[in-house]
Write a protein that holds these residues in place. Structure first.
Motif, PDB file in Angstrom:
ATOM      1  N   PHE A 300      -3.312  37.190 -10.996  1.00 54.56           N
ATOM      2  CA  PHE A 300      -1.867  36.998 -11.045  1.00 54.56           C
ATOM      3  C   PHE A 300      -1.467  35.668 -10.417  1.00 54.56           C
ATOM      4  CE2 PHE A 300       2.114  37.305  -8.626  1.00 54.56           C
ATOM      5  CZ  PHE A 300       3.001  37.345  -9.681  1.00 54.56           C
ATOM      6  N   PHE A 301      -2.016  35.349  -9.250  1.00 54.32           N
ATOM      7  CA  PHE A 301      -1.677  34.081  -8.602  1.00 54.32           C
ATOM      8  C   PHE A 301      -2.111  32.889  -9.455  1.00 54.32           C
ATOM      9  CE2 PHE A 301      -0.359  36.388  -4.975  1.00 54.32           C
ATOM     10  CZ  PHE A 301       0.327  35.515  -4.148  1.00 54.32           C
ATOM     11  N   GLN A 302      -3.243  33.004 -10.133  1.00 53.08           N
ATOM     12  CA  GLN A 302      -3.673  31.915 -11.019  1.00 53.08           C
ATOM     13  C   GLN A 302      -2.693  31.741 -12.180  1.00 53.08           C
ATOM     14  OE1 GLN A 302      -8.135  31.882 -11.785  1.00 53.08           O
ATOM     15  NE2 GLN A 302      -7.990  33.736 -10.523  1.00 53.08           N
ATOM     16  N   PHE A 303      -2.231  32.856 -12.737  1.00 51.43           N
ATOM     17  CA  PHE A 303      -1.249  32.787 -13.820  1.00 51.43           C
ATOM     18  C   PHE A 303       0.040  32.126 -13.349  1.00 51.43           C
ATOM     19  CE2 PHE A 303       2.637  34.828 -15.417  1.00 51.43           C
ATOM     20  CZ  PHE A 303       2.607  34.399 -16.743  1.00 51.43           C
ATOM     21  N   MET A 304       0.547  32.540 -12.193  1.00 45.72           N
ATOM     22  CA  MET A 304       1.802  31.996 -11.686  1.00 45.72           C
ATOM     23  C   MET A 304       1.676  30.506 -11.382  1.00 45.72           C
ATOM     24  SD  MET A 304       4.226  34.316 -11.656  1.00 45.72           S
ATOM     25  CE  MET A 304       5.411  33.650 -10.491  1.00 45.72           C
ATOM     26  N   ASN A 305       0.552  30.103 -10.827  1.00 45.08           N
ATOM     27  CA  ASN A 305       0.348  28.683 -10.531  1.00 45.08           C
ATOM     28  C   ASN A 305       0.433  27.833 -11.788  1.00 45.08           C
ATOM     29  OD1 ASN A 305       0.023  29.054  -7.780  1.00 45.08           O
ATOM     30  ND2 ASN A 305      -2.202  29.091  -7.853  1.00 45.08           N
ATOM     31  N   THR A 306      -0.079  28.351 -12.879  1.00 46.08           N
ATOM     32  CA  THR A 306      -0.075  27.606 -14.141  1.00 46.08           C
ATOM     33  C   THR A 306       1.282  27.670 -14.826  1.00 46.08           C
ATOM     34  OG1 THR A 306      -2.425  28.066 -14.457  1.00 46.08           O
ATOM     35  CG2 THR A 306      -1.174  27.410 -16.402  1.00 46.08           C
ATOM     36  N   LYS A 307       1.893  28.829 -14.822  1.00 48.59           N
ATOM     37  CA  LYS A 307       3.111  29.057 -15.598  1.00 48.59           C
ATOM     38  C   LYS A 307       4.364  28.540 -14.904  1.00 48.59           C
ATOM     39  CE  LYS A 307       5.344  31.167 -19.052  1.00 48.59           C
ATOM     40  NZ  LYS A 307       5.174  30.799 -20.477  1.00 48.59           N
ATOM     41  N   PHE A 308       4.432  28.676 -13.578  1.00 52.10           N
ATOM     42  CA  PHE A 308       5.676  28.374 -12.881  1.00 52.10           C
ATOM     43  C   PHE A 308       5.547  27.299 -11.807  1.00 52.10           C
ATOM     44  CE2 PHE A 308       6.187  32.686 -14.559  1.00 52.10           C
ATOM     45  CZ  PHE A 308       7.385  32.539 -15.248  1.00 52.10           C
ATOM     46  N   GLY A 309       4.337  26.961 -11.377  1.00 53.31           N
ATOM     47  CA  GLY A 309       4.159  25.955 -10.345  1.00 53.31           C
ATOM     48  C   GLY A 309       3.265  26.475  -9.229  1.00 53.31           C
ATOM     49  N   SER A 310       2.641  25.591  -8.487  1.00 54.93           N
ATOM     50  CA  SER A 310       1.630  25.971  -7.497  1.00 54.93           C
ATOM     51  C   SER A 310       2.246  26.617  -6.261  1.00 54.93           C
ATOM     52  CB  SER A 310       0.828  24.741  -7.072  1.00 54.93           C
ATOM     53  OG  SER A 310       0.116  24.203  -8.163  1.00 54.93           O
ATOM     54  N   TYR A 311       1.681  27.750  -5.868  1.00 58.62           N
ATOM     55  CA  TYR A 311       2.058  28.378  -4.597  1.00 58.62           C
ATOM     56  C   TYR A 311       1.707  27.411  -3.474  1.00 58.62           C
ATOM     57  CZ  TYR A 311       1.934  31.688  -0.688  1.00 58.62           C
ATOM     58  OH  TYR A 311       2.136  32.319   0.512  1.00 58.62           O
ATOM     59  N   PRO A 312       2.644  27.122  -2.541  1.00 60.77           N
ATOM     60  CA  PRO A 312       2.453  25.988  -1.641  1.00 60.77           C
ATOM     61  C   PRO A 312       1.774  26.274  -0.308  1.00 60.77           C
ATOM     62  CG  PRO A 312       4.694  26.782  -1.448  1.00 60.77           C
ATOM     63  CD  PRO A 312       4.023  27.649  -2.481  1.00 60.77           C
ATOM     64  N   TYR A 313       1.517  27.538   0.017  1.00 63.40           N
ATOM     65  CA  TYR A 313       0.943  27.858   1.318  1.00 63.40           C
ATOM     66  C   TYR A 313      -0.523  28.235   1.170  1.00 63.40           C
ATOM     67  CZ  TYR A 313       5.931  28.221   2.405  1.00 63.40           C
ATOM     68  OH  TYR A 313       7.278  27.981   2.530  1.00 63.40           O
ATOM     69  N   GLU A 314      -1.247  28.222   2.285  1.00 61.73           N
ATOM     70  CA  GLU A 314      -2.692  28.462   2.213  1.00 61.73           C
ATOM     71  C   GLU A 314      -3.068  29.935   2.261  1.00 61.73           C
ATOM     72  OE1 GLU A 314      -4.898  27.680   6.154  1.00 61.73           O
ATOM     73  OE2 GLU A 314      -3.183  26.303   6.248  1.00 61.73           O
ATOM     74  N   SER A 315      -2.101  30.809   2.527  1.00 64.07           N
ATOM     75  CA  SER A 315      -2.429  32.236   2.558  1.00 64.07           C
ATOM     76  C   SER A 315      -1.252  33.066   2.080  1.00 64.07           C
ATOM     77  CB  SER A 315      -2.838  32.677   3.972  1.00 64.07           C
ATOM     78  OG  SER A 315      -1.712  32.776   4.813  1.00 64.07           O
ATOM     79  N   TYR A 316      -1.559  34.297   1.699  1.00 61.22           N
ATOM     80  CA  TYR A 316      -0.539  35.275   1.320  1.00 61.22           C
ATOM     81  C   TYR A 316      -1.110  36.653   1.614  1.00 61.22           C
ATOM     82  CZ  TYR A 316       3.176  37.615  -1.301  1.00 61.22           C
ATOM     83  OH  TYR A 316       4.250  38.391  -1.645  1.00 61.22           O
ATOM     84  N   SER A 317      -0.286  37.535   2.205  1.00 56.39           N
ATOM     85  CA  SER A 317      -0.743  38.866   2.599  1.00 56.39           C
ATOM     86  C   SER A 317       0.011  39.948   1.855  1.00 56.39           C
ATOM     87  CB  SER A 317      -0.563  39.068   4.112  1.00 56.39           C
ATOM     88  OG  SER A 317      -1.376  38.181   4.841  1.00 56.39           O
ATOM     89  N   ILE A 318      -0.727  40.917   1.335  1.00 50.32           N
ATOM     90  CA  ILE A 318      -0.164  42.089   0.661  1.00 50.32           C
ATOM     91  C   ILE A 318      -0.395  43.269   1.600  1.00 50.32           C
ATOM     92  CG2 ILE A 318      -0.337  43.588  -1.355  1.00 50.32           C
ATOM     93  CD1 ILE A 318      -1.348  40.992  -2.852  1.00 50.32           C
ATOM     94  N   ILE A 319       0.700  43.838   2.110  1.00 48.83           N
ATOM     95  CA  ILE A 319       0.631  44.729   3.258  1.00 48.83           C
ATOM     96  C   ILE A 319       1.235  46.083   2.907  1.00 48.83           C
ATOM     97  CG2 ILE A 319       1.338  45.025   5.668  1.00 48.83           C
ATOM     98  CD1 ILE A 319       1.819  41.907   5.659  1.00 48.83           C
ATOM     99  N   GLN A 320       0.519  47.147   3.235  1.00 49.12           N
ATOM    100  CA  GLN A 320       1.090  48.474   3.088  1.00 49.12           C
ATOM    101  C   GLN A 320       2.179  48.641   4.153  1.00 49.12           C
ATOM    102  OE1 GLN A 320      -1.634  51.753   3.616  1.00 49.12           O
ATOM    103  NE2 GLN A 320      -0.110  53.301   3.033  1.00 49.12           N
ATOM    104  N   GLY A 321       3.443  48.678   3.687  1.00 50.32           N
ATOM    105  CA  GLY A 321       4.560  48.732   4.616  1.00 50.32           C
ATOM    106  C   GLY A 321       5.347  50.026   4.556  1.00 50.32           C
ATOM    107  N   GLY A 322       5.220  50.762   3.449  1.00 54.31           N
ATOM    108  CA  GLY A 322       5.762  52.111   3.432  1.00 54.31           C
ATOM    109  C   GLY A 322       7.185  52.287   2.954  1.00 54.31           C
ATOM    110  N   ASP A 323       7.807  51.269   2.327  1.00 53.21           N
ATOM    111  CA  ASP A 323       9.179  51.440   1.843  1.00 53.21           C
ATOM    112  C   ASP A 323       9.338  50.686   0.530  1.00 53.21           C
ATOM    113  OD1 ASP A 323      11.935  51.865   1.552  1.00 53.21           O
ATOM    114  OD2 ASP A 323      12.413  50.099   2.728  1.00 53.21           O
ATOM    115  N   GLY A 324       8.850  51.251  -0.546  1.00 55.06           N
ATOM    116  CA  GLY A 324       8.981  50.602  -1.858  1.00 55.06           C
ATOM    117  C   GLY A 324       8.273  49.275  -1.876  1.00 55.06           C
ATOM    118  N   GLY A 325       9.032  48.195  -1.976  1.00 62.78           N
ATOM    119  CA  GLY A 325       8.465  46.859  -1.930  1.00 62.78           C
ATOM    120  C   GLY A 325       9.540  45.879  -1.509  1.00 62.78           C
ATOM    121  N   MET A 326       9.164  44.902  -0.690  1.00 60.06           N
ATOM    122  CA  MET A 326      10.126  43.885  -0.265  1.00 60.06           C
ATOM    123  C   MET A 326       9.362  42.611   0.059  1.00 60.06           C
ATOM    124  SD  MET A 326      13.223  43.019   0.136  1.00 60.06           S
ATOM    125  CE  MET A 326      14.069  41.630   0.873  1.00 60.06           C
ATOM    126  N   GLU A 327       9.939  41.500  -0.374  1.00 59.86           N
ATOM    127  CA  GLU A 327       9.294  40.203  -0.233  1.00 59.86           C
ATOM    128  C   GLU A 327       9.682  39.508   1.067  1.00 59.86           C
ATOM    129  OE1 GLU A 327      13.314  39.614  -2.072  1.00 59.86           O
ATOM    130  OE2 GLU A 327      11.651  41.005  -2.374  1.00 59.86           O
TER     131      GLU A 327
END
Length: 551
Positions: A300-327
């Protein structure tokens, strides 16, 4: 006999940016040291804020958000939830039933500007501070404060002990300075929905029992001391301590979020030419499918980098937080106990926010459709690319049609908290914001649209774009006039509706008359199928665009 189909709908490049006058914007640099008492659920800390006033204005006051104050009986969030006709089930009447040891609060115990005591007034979730020394244009001032916060039972986004038993989801957790831009202060009460923040650098140290793993925004600075899956292989020597200090640094972000749980496990995968992805989730049968999430997220990140522009940070975390989803900045909090398919859907949507909410960062409170709608467009574009999803936007169209035909639609241009119903907000922000792009792609043509989205991202990243900034880019790329469509689609509830009024045959000629029934004019694309089954496509431009897309 002639059969006619009327089409108004859907269906890499060098990156170009356009020279636009970029507005000034403030910079806020935070240094925070906080300690979490996990027995009392009390967070204490101190904060030093370097406020850089890049505006042409002298500031005599400043505002802070105290988001935890929303989780108290009688708050604006509580009252709205109990009176709206379609309340969010996650909130409902729960805030009004919180006990004293379950509510959220943020108490400011000391506040200074350049070591001078300041007076302040708190109204709900907003604190107004009267400055001793006015903040002049192109000057910097240091504000320091001490605070105590009680972490509420998790009701919406932030809090403790949620339904998936994550101990702490720490979002909207610190006194956060409000945004000030060319429109003035954006000191919105926290009623339900969206956020807007200034760019800055964060240096955050979090102290809590050593049994906990912490995940969130930024880069961990002392990973080899901490362990917990962060350490470089072969060099970690764990120190036995009652508490550990987790030191994070995040540069050029507009928020800081974190989560903590003693049962987190930590997986990692490196995206080719992209960030290091981190995954934090509880062990157990309900989360076994998270092991399959890593390669999907990387693709997914590879697709987004190509389609919409490069993600600018060196890391990203996907965290079980327990309330639907929030960015949030450099991370997202999502539920973890569902199916693989459901978790993938949530992960893709929330991670797509890293481009629109995280990097472009439009004022979500004022232009929610620029974040939620654009994110939904990217989400379903990714599903089409990665999983071969047929007709990816069909459900979005159907949701919009249902609301539009009900007579209860509201303009997408409303502030996020000003919609009469939650459903109208969802349609206006998510659905109409997404369909704004599908229709614009039809008007501009696929190639120019894709070029335009890349140019928009690369021109306006880290700059808080507004609707006029976006449409300026799309007009420059396409050579078309497009402001009319922005105004019709976003500022009104007018509709696109055309029909075939008449088909008349005169000897060897067939005349087809099309009629506009709705109030929004559009260029038209007509596909004609002849008796011998060959087809011809005709594009009928409209004068307002002062041009036409290439077929």
């Amino acid at each position: 006999m002639i059969r006619i189909c009327l089409l108004i709908g859907l269906f890499s490049f060098s990156i170009k940016t356009w020279s636009q006058t970029l507005r000034w914007q403030q910079q806020v640099d935070y240094t925070m040291q906080v300690k979490l008492d996990t027995k009392k659920n009390i967070l204490t800390g101190n904060q030093t804020l370097q406020y850089h006033n890049h505006s042409p204005d002298t500031l005599f006051k400043i505002y802070y958000h105290l988001y935890f104050n929303a989780f108290q009986p009688g708050s604006m969030m509580d009252i709205r939830s109990r009176h709206v006709v379609d309340p969010d089930k996650r909130i409902g009447e729960r805030i009004g039933k919180l006990k004293e040891n379950e509510i959220g609060y943020q108490h400011i115990t000391n506040l200074k500007q350049n070591n001078q005591d300041l007076s302040f007034v708190i109204e709900g979730t907003v604190m107004r501070v009267d400055l001793k020394s006015p903040l002049l244009p192109n000057s910097v001032s240091t504000l320091s404060l001490d605070f105590e916060a009680q972490v509420p039972i998790q009701i919406r986004r932030s809090g403790r002990n949620n339904i998936e038993l994550i101990d702490y989801t720490m979002t909207q957790w610190y006194p956060k300075v409000a945004a000030y831009d060319h429109q003035g202060w954006h000191a919105n009460q926290y009623v339900a929905r969206e956020f807007y923040g200034e760019w800055g650098n964060y240096d955050v140290t979090i102290s809590l029992p050593s049994t906990y793993t912490v995940a969130g925004t930024g880069i961990l600075q002392n990973k080899n001391e901490i362990g917990h899956g962060y350490e470089d292989e072969g060099v970690f020597v764990k120190k036995q301590k009652a508490n550990l200090d987790w030191h994070f640094i995040a540069q050029n972000v507009h928020d800081f979020a974190w989560a903590a749980d003693p049962d987190y496990i930590h997986d990692k995968i490196q995206v080719p030419d992209g960030p290091l992805l981190h995954f934090f989730y509880q062990t157990g049968e309900k989360t076994d499918h998270w092991k399959k999430l890593s390669p999907i997220a990387s693709a997914f990140f590879q697709f987004m980098n190509t389609k919409f522009g490069s993600y600018p940070y060196e890391s990203y975390s996907i965290i079980q937080g327990g309330d639907g989803g929030m960015e949030y900045q450099m991370c997202t909090m999502i539920t973890g106990n569902g199916t693989l398919a459901g978790t993938v859907v949530t992960m893709i949507h929330e991670s797509a926010h890293a481009w629109f909410q995280g990097t472009l960062a439009s004022n979500e409170s004022q232009y929610a459709w620029m974040d939620e709608g654009f994110t939904r467009f990217a989400e379903f574009s990714a599903h089409q690319k990665l999983f071969g999803m047929d007709k990816p936007f069909e459900s979005t169209y159907q949701s919009y049609f249902k609301k539009a035909l009900s007579g209860k639609e509201e303009p997408a241009a409303l502030f996020a908290d000003f919609f009469t119903t939650n459903d109208a907000y969802k349609i206006g922000s998510y659905m109409k914001g997404c369909l704004f792009l599908t229709q614009l792609e039809f008007i501009m043509g696929d190639e120019n649209f894709t070029k335009g989205m890349l140019a928009y991202y690369n021109t306006w990243k880290f700059r808080h774009p507004e609707p006029s900034d976006f449409i300026f880019i799309m007009e420059k790329v396409s050579g078309l006039q497009l402001k009319w469509f922005l105004n019709y689609w976003i500022s009104t509830t007018k509709q696109i509706d055309y029909t075939i009024k008449e088909v008349s045959v005169n000897k060897n000629e067939t005349e087809i008359t099309l009629q506009r029934l709705g109030d929004i004019p559009m260029p038209l694309e007509v596909l004609i199928t002849f008796r011998d089954d060959h087809q011809e496509r005709y594009f009928i431009p409209m004068s307002e665009t002062l041009g036409s897309k290439a077929l």
